[in-house]
Design a protein around this motif. Structure first.
Motif, PDB file in Angstrom:
ATOM      1  N   VAL A   1      39.985 143.994 110.220  1.00 26.26           N
ATOM      2  CA  VAL A   1      40.514 143.181 111.305  1.00 26.26           C
ATOM      3  C   VAL A   1      39.515 142.060 111.567  1.00 26.26           C
ATOM      4  CG1 VAL A   1      41.143 143.106 113.734  1.00 26.26           C
ATOM      5  CG2 VAL A   1      41.800 145.072 112.353  1.00 26.26           C
ATOM      6  N   ASP A   2      39.945 140.824 111.369  1.00 27.16           N
ATOM      7  CA  ASP A   2      39.076 139.662 111.510  1.00 27.16           C
ATOM      8  C   ASP A   2      39.565 138.748 112.629  1.00 27.16           C
ATOM      9  OD1 ASP A   2      37.317 140.360 109.482  1.00 27.16           O
ATOM     10  OD2 ASP A   2      38.510 139.360 107.935  1.00 27.16           O
ATOM     11  N   ASP A   3      38.617 138.103 113.293  1.00 26.81           N
ATOM     12  CA  ASP A   3      38.924 137.135 114.342  1.00 26.81           C
ATOM     13  C   ASP A   3      38.643 135.729 113.833  1.00 26.81           C
ATOM     14  OD1 ASP A   3      39.659 138.956 116.383  1.00 26.81           O
ATOM     15  OD2 ASP A   3      37.554 139.413 116.727  1.00 26.81           O
ATOM     16  N   TYR A   4      39.563 134.818 114.127  1.00 24.19           N
ATOM     17  CA  TYR A   4      39.392 133.423 113.748  1.00 24.19           C
ATOM     18  C   TYR A   4      39.658 132.541 114.960  1.00 24.19           C
ATOM     19  CZ  TYR A   4      39.325 134.747 108.815  1.00 24.19           C
ATOM     20  OH  TYR A   4      38.989 135.299 107.594  1.00 24.19           O
ATOM     21  N   ALA A   5      38.814 131.543 115.136  1.00 24.51           N
ATOM     22  CA  ALA A   5      38.984 130.593 116.229  1.00 24.51           C
ATOM     23  C   ALA A   5      38.973 129.175 115.658  1.00 24.51           C
ATOM     24  CB  ALA A   5      37.876 130.760 117.263  1.00 24.51           C
ATOM     25  N   PHE A   6      39.708 128.291 116.313  1.00 23.50           N
ATOM     26  CA  PHE A   6      39.830 126.916 115.847  1.00 23.50           C
ATOM     27  C   PHE A   6      39.633 125.970 117.018  1.00 23.50           C
ATOM     28  CE2 PHE A   6      42.573 129.825 113.579  1.00 23.50           C
ATOM     29  CZ  PHE A   6      42.270 129.597 112.252  1.00 23.50           C
ATOM     30  N   LYS A   7      39.168 124.785 116.705  1.00 23.16           N
ATOM     31  CA  LYS A   7      39.016 123.774 117.746  1.00 23.16           C
ATOM     32  C   LYS A   7      39.597 122.449 117.265  1.00 23.16           C
ATOM     33  CE  LYS A   7      34.336 122.156 116.498  1.00 23.16           C
ATOM     34  NZ  LYS A   7      32.954 121.977 117.003  1.00 23.16           N
ATOM     35  N   ILE A   8      40.080 121.679 118.223  1.00 20.97           N
ATOM     36  CA  ILE A   8      40.645 120.369 117.907  1.00 20.97           C
ATOM     37  C   ILE A   8      39.510 119.353 117.848  1.00 20.97           C
ATOM     38  CG2 ILE A   8      42.171 118.535 118.701  1.00 20.97           C
ATOM     39  CD1 ILE A   8      43.893 120.654 120.034  1.00 20.97           C
ATOM     40  N   VAL A   9      39.446 118.624 116.734  1.00 18.33           N
ATOM     41  CA  VAL A   9      38.425 117.592 116.554  1.00 18.33           C
ATOM     42  C   VAL A   9      38.909 116.266 117.133  1.00 18.33           C
ATOM     43  CG1 VAL A   9      37.042 116.326 114.868  1.00 18.33           C
ATOM     44  CG2 VAL A   9      37.535 118.757 114.510  1.00 18.33           C
ATOM     45  N   GLY A  10      40.198 115.971 116.904  1.00 14.21           N
ATOM     46  CA  GLY A  10      40.765 114.723 117.415  1.00 14.21           C
ATOM     47  C   GLY A  10      41.979 114.304 116.620  1.00 14.21           C
ATOM     48  N   LYS A  11      42.513 113.151 116.944  1.00 10.86           N
ATOM     49  CA  LYS A  11      43.655 112.603 116.226  1.00 10.86           C
ATOM     50  C   LYS A  11      43.166 111.690 115.102  1.00 10.86           C
ATOM     51  CE  LYS A  11      46.767 112.753 120.222  1.00 10.86           C
ATOM     52  NZ  LYS A  11      47.668 111.969 121.107  1.00 10.86           N
ATOM     53  N   GLU A  12      43.906 111.710 113.992  1.00 13.00           N
ATOM     54  CA  GLU A  12      43.458 110.928 112.841  1.00 13.00           C
ATOM     55  C   GLU A  12      44.627 110.583 111.931  1.00 13.00           C
ATOM     56  OE1 GLU A  12      40.514 111.901 109.133  1.00 13.00           O
ATOM     57  OE2 GLU A  12      39.693 112.227 111.154  1.00 13.00           O
ATOM     58  N   ARG A  13      44.652 109.371 111.415  1.00  6.79           N
ATOM     59  CA  ARG A  13      45.648 108.948 110.441  1.00  6.79           C
ATOM     60  C   ARG A  13      45.183 109.389 109.050  1.00  6.79           C
ATOM     61  NH1 ARG A  13      50.865 107.404 109.991  1.00  6.79           N
ATOM     62  NH2 ARG A  13      50.604 106.279 111.978  1.00  6.79           N
ATOM     63  N   VAL A  14      46.027 110.128 108.346  1.00  3.48           N
ATOM     64  CA  VAL A  14      45.702 110.613 107.002  1.00  3.48           C
ATOM     65  C   VAL A  14      46.564 109.877 105.990  1.00  3.48           C
ATOM     66  CG1 VAL A  14      45.750 112.605 105.446  1.00  3.48           C
ATOM     67  CG2 VAL A  14      44.964 112.878 107.797  1.00  3.48           C
ATOM     68  N   ASN A  15      45.942 109.230 105.031  1.00  2.00           N
ATOM     69  CA  ASN A  15      46.637 108.516 103.960  1.00  2.00           C
ATOM     70  C   ASN A  15      46.366 109.216 102.635  1.00  2.00           C
ATOM     71  OD1 ASN A  15      47.601 106.213 105.622  1.00  2.00           O
ATOM     72  ND2 ASN A  15      45.417 105.746 105.799  1.00  2.00           N
ATOM     73  N   ILE A  16      47.404 109.820 102.083  1.00  2.00           N
ATOM     74  CA  ILE A  16      47.300 110.481 100.792  1.00  2.00           C
ATOM     75  C   ILE A  16      48.448 110.021  99.906  1.00  2.00           C
ATOM     76  CG2 ILE A  16      46.040 112.510 101.612  1.00  2.00           C
ATOM     77  CD1 ILE A  16      48.644 113.983 101.907  1.00  2.00           C
ATOM     78  N   GLU A  17      48.495 110.541  98.689  1.00  3.09           N
ATOM     79  CA  GLU A  17      49.490 110.076  97.733  1.00  3.09           C
ATOM     80  C   GLU A  17      50.926 110.243  98.217  1.00  3.09           C
ATOM     81  OE1 GLU A  17      46.900 111.836  97.116  1.00  3.09           O
ATOM     82  OE2 GLU A  17      45.779 110.967  95.437  1.00  3.09           O
ATOM     83  N   SER A  18      51.198 111.291  98.970  1.00  2.00           N
ATOM     84  CA  SER A  18      52.575 111.564  99.405  1.00  2.00           C
ATOM     85  C   SER A  18      52.990 110.748 100.628  1.00  2.00           C
ATOM     86  CB  SER A  18      52.751 113.054  99.705  1.00  2.00           C
ATOM     87  OG  SER A  18      51.917 113.449 100.786  1.00  2.00           O
ATOM     88  N   GLY A  19      52.053 110.056 101.265  1.00  2.72           N
ATOM     89  CA  GLY A  19      52.423 109.242 102.407  1.00  2.72           C
ATOM     90  C   GLY A  19      51.300 109.076 103.409  1.00  2.72           C
ATOM     91  N   SER A  20      51.641 108.449 104.526  1.00  3.71           N
ATOM     92  CA  SER A  20      50.693 108.227 105.614  1.00  3.71           C
ATOM     93  C   SER A  20      51.172 109.031 106.823  1.00  3.71           C
ATOM     94  CB  SER A  20      50.611 106.731 105.957  1.00  3.71           C
ATOM     95  OG  SER A  20      49.732 106.506 107.025  1.00  3.71           O
ATOM     96  N   TYR A  21      50.288 109.843 107.393  1.00 10.61           N
ATOM     97  CA  TYR A  21      50.686 110.756 108.453  1.00 10.61           C
ATOM     98  C   TYR A  21      49.746 110.636 109.654  1.00 10.61           C
ATOM     99  CZ  TYR A  21      52.823 112.940 104.323  1.00 10.61           C
ATOM    100  OH  TYR A  21      53.522 113.179 103.163  1.00 10.61           O
ATOM    101  N   GLN A  22      50.336 110.627 110.843  1.00 17.20           N
ATOM    102  CA  GLN A  22      49.538 110.721 112.058  1.00 17.20           C
ATOM    103  C   GLN A  22      49.301 112.205 112.315  1.00 17.20           C
ATOM    104  OE1 GLN A  22      48.117 108.202 113.887  1.00 17.20           O
ATOM    105  NE2 GLN A  22      47.032 109.926 114.804  1.00 17.20           N
ATOM    106  N   THR A  23      48.046 112.621 112.402  1.00 14.83           N
ATOM    107  CA  THR A  23      47.742 114.050 112.461  1.00 14.83           C
ATOM    108  C   THR A  23      46.789 114.397 113.596  1.00 14.83           C
ATOM    109  OG1 THR A  23      45.761 113.984 111.054  1.00 14.83           O
ATOM    110  CG2 THR A  23      47.904 114.097 109.936  1.00 14.83           C
ATOM    111  N   VAL A  24      46.683 115.700 113.814  1.00 13.90           N
ATOM    112  CA  VAL A  24      45.636 116.262 114.654  1.00 13.90           C
ATOM    113  C   VAL A  24      44.680 116.996 113.720  1.00 13.90           C
ATOM    114  CG1 VAL A  24      45.066 117.864 116.522  1.00 13.90           C
ATOM    115  CG2 VAL A  24      47.174 116.516 116.623  1.00 13.90           C
ATOM    116  N   LYS A  25      43.397 116.716 113.853  1.00 18.04           N
ATOM    117  CA  LYS A  25      42.380 117.326 112.996  1.00 18.04           C
ATOM    118  C   LYS A  25      41.786 118.547 113.673  1.00 18.04           C
ATOM    119  CE  LYS A  25      38.045 116.242 110.538  1.00 18.04           C
ATOM    120  NZ  LYS A  25      37.024 115.188 110.279  1.00 18.04           N
ATOM    121  N   PHE A  26      41.664 119.654 112.920  1.00 20.64           N
ATOM    122  CA  PHE A  26      41.116 120.909 113.431  1.00 20.64           C
ATOM    123  C   PHE A  26      39.913 121.330 112.601  1.00 20.64           C
ATOM    124  CE2 PHE A  26      45.634 120.787 114.245  1.00 20.64           C
ATOM    125  CZ  PHE A  26      45.773 121.237 115.540  1.00 20.64           C
TER     126      PHE A  26
END
Length: 261
Positions: free
Chosen positions: A166-191
């Motif tokens: 049994v494992d515990d995992y925690a995540f935090k929000i870093v901020g908002k960021e535009r990601v541009n990759i081969e499949s397209g451009s996406y407005q994202t939330v970075k964790f």
């Protein structure tokens, strides 16, 4: 005839626009395919598939086939779960089958709510854990994470049965960021995955407009990028109820537009 075609076209456009909105629900059946890289070297591809539910019974799957030179790793992961109160996922069964270079293995977990116990088997080791409604499997917890983000929950902490423990995992929000990759451009939330040590860092980006579908993941070991996973394509499939409701609404809107014209 031209008026008739114009009316059909208008209804079609309305229908498509409504379906586009309906397609972005977390539990709408969908497929997402990713390219897996080790640094700049392409290793292979991975695919997530959420099948159409049978009533309140859902199946989520992950398939990957990656390799480097003479090394190979294939994994088939399955998760079965139900839904309570619209956004709380309840795991039922989880299985992993790994083949390729080195020893193959299987992992299974059964969440026996009625018996108040979780049965786990990883390779040749068996274990039992007390049942908890907040205990997840490592696959469907991704969907729970997306549901929680849509619900604007502040606490991103999850407990799961993984590899006989049994494992515990925690995540935090870093901020908002535009990601541009081969499949397209996406407005994202970075964790970021919360860890005590900075020797290992994992970041991932999710698109709110796609119900927080993962767009990219990067993993660093001692500051060097080891793993880079990027979205190649995705497809949402509206359920029959969504299609029926959308069609009815489109017809009503089309009739209203016709009367106004």
């Amino acid at each position: 005839m031209s008026k008739q075609l114009s009316g059909i076209l208008a209804i079609s456009l309305i229908l498509v626009s409504h379906l586009t909105l309906a397609n972005t629900k977390v539990l709408t059946p969908h497929t997402a395919e990713y390219q897996v890289n080790y640094g700049s070297i392409e290793l292979g591809r991975a695919r997530y598939i959420l099948n159409a539910p049978d009533g309140n019974f859902f199946q989520y799957r992950f398939d990957s086939d990656i390799g480097l030179l003479m090394l190979s790793d294939k994994r088939n992961i399955r998760s079965e779960f139900t839904v309570e109160n619209s956004n709380q996922l309840i795991p039922m069964r989880y299985s992993v089958e790994r083949t390729g270079t080195g020893p193959s293995f299987r992992e299974q977990a059964a969440f026996a709510k009625g018996q108040n116990v979780v049965h786990s088997q990883y390779k040749d080791e068996r274990a039992k854990f007390p049942y908890d409604s907040k205990l997840f499997d490592p696959l469907m917890v991704q969907l729970q994470f997306r549901l929680d983000m849509e619900a604007h929950k502040d606490e991103l902490h999850y407990t799961m049965v993984k590899e006989g423990e049994v494992d515990d995992y925690a995540f935090k929000i870093v901020g908002k960021e535009r990601v541009n990759i081969e499949s397209g451009s996406y407005q994202t939330v970075k964790f970021e995955v919360v860890r005590k040590s900075t020797k290992r860092q994992t970041f991932f980006w999710m698109a709110p407009d796609l119900s927080y579908l993962p767009i990219r993941l990067t993993h660093f070991e001692k500051g060097s990028k080891q793993l880079d996973i990027k979205l190649l394509n995705y497809h949402f499939e509206p359920s029959n109820k969504e299609i029926q409701a959308t069609t009815e609404q489109a017809l009503v809107d089309g009739k209203a537009n016709k009367e106004e014209g």
